[in-house]
Scaffold this motif. Structure first.
Motif, PDB file in Angstrom:
ATOM      1  N   SER A  72     -23.267 -52.885  35.082  1.00  0.00           N
ATOM      2  CA  SER A  72     -24.390 -53.161  35.982  1.00  0.00           C
ATOM      3  C   SER A  72     -25.007 -54.502  35.633  1.00  0.00           C
ATOM      4  O   SER A  72     -24.838 -55.027  34.523  1.00  0.00           O
ATOM      5  CB  SER A  72     -25.451 -52.064  35.862  1.00  0.00           C
ATOM      6  N   SER A  73     -25.755 -55.050  36.589  1.00  0.00           N
ATOM      7  CA  SER A  73     -26.456 -56.307  36.345  1.00  0.00           C
ATOM      8  C   SER A  73     -27.546 -56.136  35.300  1.00  0.00           C
ATOM      9  O   SER A  73     -27.780 -57.027  34.482  1.00  0.00           O
ATOM     10  CB  SER A  73     -27.084 -56.820  37.657  1.00  0.00           C
ATOM     11  N   SER A  74     -28.221 -54.985  35.319  1.00  0.00           N
ATOM     12  CA  SER A  74     -29.294 -54.755  34.346  1.00  0.00           C
ATOM     13  C   SER A  74     -28.749 -54.683  32.929  1.00  0.00           C
ATOM     14  O   SER A  74     -29.379 -55.178  31.981  1.00  0.00           O
ATOM     15  CB  SER A  74     -30.053 -53.476  34.689  1.00  0.00           C
ATOM     16  N   ALA A 119     -32.292 -68.018  30.114  1.00  0.00           N
ATOM     17  CA  ALA A 119     -31.293 -68.751  30.906  1.00  0.00           C
ATOM     18  C   ALA A 119     -29.924 -68.070  30.816  1.00  0.00           C
ATOM     19  O   ALA A 119     -29.212 -67.950  31.821  1.00  0.00           O
ATOM     20  CB  ALA A 119     -31.207 -70.195  30.420  1.00  0.00           C
ATOM     21  N   ILE A 120     -29.560 -67.625  29.608  1.00  0.00           N
ATOM     22  CA  ILE A 120     -28.279 -66.913  29.451  1.00  0.00           C
ATOM     23  C   ILE A 120     -28.274 -65.641  30.293  1.00  0.00           C
ATOM     24  O   ILE A 120     -27.321 -65.359  31.027  1.00  0.00           O
ATOM     25  CB  ILE A 120     -28.041 -66.555  27.975  1.00  0.00           C
ATOM     26  N   ALA A 121     -29.357 -64.862  30.185  1.00  0.00           N
ATOM     27  CA  ALA A 121     -29.422 -63.581  30.881  1.00  0.00           C
ATOM     28  C   ALA A 121     -29.377 -63.772  32.393  1.00  0.00           C
ATOM     29  O   ALA A 121     -28.711 -63.014  33.104  1.00  0.00           O
ATOM     30  CB  ALA A 121     -30.688 -62.830  30.466  1.00  0.00           C
ATOM     31  N   ALA A 122     -30.082 -64.796  32.890  1.00  0.00           N
ATOM     32  CA  ALA A 122     -30.060 -65.062  34.328  1.00  0.00           C
ATOM     33  C   ALA A 122     -28.665 -65.468  34.785  1.00  0.00           C
ATOM     34  O   ALA A 122     -28.210 -65.083  35.873  1.00  0.00           O
ATOM     35  CB  ALA A 122     -31.073 -66.156  34.669  1.00  0.00           C
ATOM     36  N   GLY A 175     -22.270 -62.959  37.435  1.00  0.00           N
ATOM     37  CA  GLY A 175     -20.992 -62.462  36.936  1.00  0.00           C
ATOM     38  C   GLY A 175     -20.889 -60.962  37.081  1.00  0.00           C
ATOM     39  O   GLY A 175     -19.846 -60.426  37.478  1.00  0.00           O
ATOM     40  N   ALA A 176     -21.989 -60.252  36.757  1.00  0.00           N
ATOM     41  CA  ALA A 176     -21.990 -58.797  36.883  1.00  0.00           C
ATOM     42  C   ALA A 176     -21.914 -58.372  38.343  1.00  0.00           C
ATOM     43  O   ALA A 176     -21.295 -57.361  38.682  1.00  0.00           O
ATOM     44  CB  ALA A 176     -23.236 -58.220  36.222  1.00  0.00           C
TER      45      ALA A 176
END
Length: 316
Positions: free
Chosen positions: A211-213, A61-64, A69-70
């Motif tokens: 980056s988002s990754s 959930a945090i990562a998603a 934001g990124a």
């Protein structure tokens, strides 16, 4: 525009440190005995599995939540403008500011309690005041604080955790399967709840990611692995040397050189209070974008310090 300067290692360092919390050690007591003191405890296998399952769900959930934001460069509460409209976004923004001030207050008291366990000669208010000052300074230089965590603090934390694991594993363990599975879902909920409390803050740091990754990987792996390690260490202490969950800090200090290792973890806890102050700051800017971020950070830092000095934490 938010500076895009944090790579995957910076994000791993930030979230890896946030995943290690003194709260995790005491939270392990809830995982082990979901019904509270005096009730049947989970088997060690069940408690560890509950920790892994709950942490992975929460870390996902945090990562998603870090991805938008990124992608946009916007803090979490500003992102809500696109979902709710500007004015309605003020409601969750105010709630998040209250949450951040509350957590910041709690973290300063936790830091002071842990520090007093290691060095009781200094009064608790002294540790609260020192923690408040350091927290505020870190919040004034947030990107520098993140890089410092990655370069220096992470290494010290890994060494401290590894040393405490080694010392505790020298004690005999109870049989891994002795205990109940009743309350397993409560144990999962406990670790999920701690993890998802960071969801409203994830974009505040991911917006500085290259980056988002990098933001997703840093949050998922960094936070997930270290929260699992933190809770596992707490469980290990509870089944070997700790009398109960209320005295788990003393259990770490009691092992040879444990005071030094635990002092590293106590000082590192200020990354939690720093994160609370910084997120309260950028959330406030959703309400008043023209306000100076530095003045907001100082105001929030002073506020949580005064609250930590004034409140009875048990009633609070």
């Amino acid at each position: 525009p938010a500076p895009r300067v944090l790579g995957v290692l910076d994000q791993l360092g930030l979230w890896g440190n946030l995943g290690v919390s003194l709260l995790g050690f005491t939270g392990a007591a809830v995982v082990l005995q979901p019904g509270g003191p005096g009730t049947p405890h989970l088997s060690l296998v069940a408690a560890l599995l509950a920790t892994v399952v709950g942490t992975l769900l929460g870390a996902a959930a945090i990562a998603a939540s870090a991805i938008p934001g990124a992608q946009t460069g916007a803090p979490a509460m500003v992102l809500l403008r696109g979902l709710l409209g500007s004015r309605v976004s003020y409601i969750p923004t105010v709630l998040n500011i209250v949450q951040m001030v509350g957590w910041g207050t709690f973290e300063l008291v936790t830091i002071a309690t842990a520090a007093e366990t290691v060095l009781p000669a200094v009064p608790q208010w002294g540790y609260v005041a020192a923690g408040g000052v350091i927290t505020t300074v870190l919040s004034l230089y947030p990107l520098g604080a993140v890089r410092m965590l990655r370069r220096y603090v992470t290494v010290a934390v890994v060494i401290a955790l590894a040393y405490l694991f080694f010392q505790l594993l020298t004690h005999p363990l109870p049989p891994m399967t002795v205990g109940t599975w009743s309350g397993f879902s409560v144990g999962v909920d406990t670790t999920v709840a701690v993890a998802v409390s960071w969801v409203p803050m994830a974009a505040d740091y991911a917006r500085h990611s290259r980056s988002s990754s990098a933001a997703f990987t840093g949050a998922f792996l960094g936070y997930g692995l270290t929260q699992i390690a933190c809770y596992a260490l707490g469980l290990l202490a509870l089944v070997t040397v700790a009398v109960d969950g209320d005295h788990i800090f003393a259990a770490f200090v009691a092992v040879p050189l444990g005071g030094l290792a635990f002092a590293v973890l106590a000082v590192r806890e200020m990354d939690q209070s720093f994160a609370n102050v910084y997120s309260a700051t950028v959330s406030t800017q959703n309400l008043r974008p023209r306000w100076d971020r530095r003045l907001i950070s100082v105001t929030v830092g002073v506020m949580i310090t005064l609250l930590a000095l004034a409140v009875n934490i048990y009633g609070y």
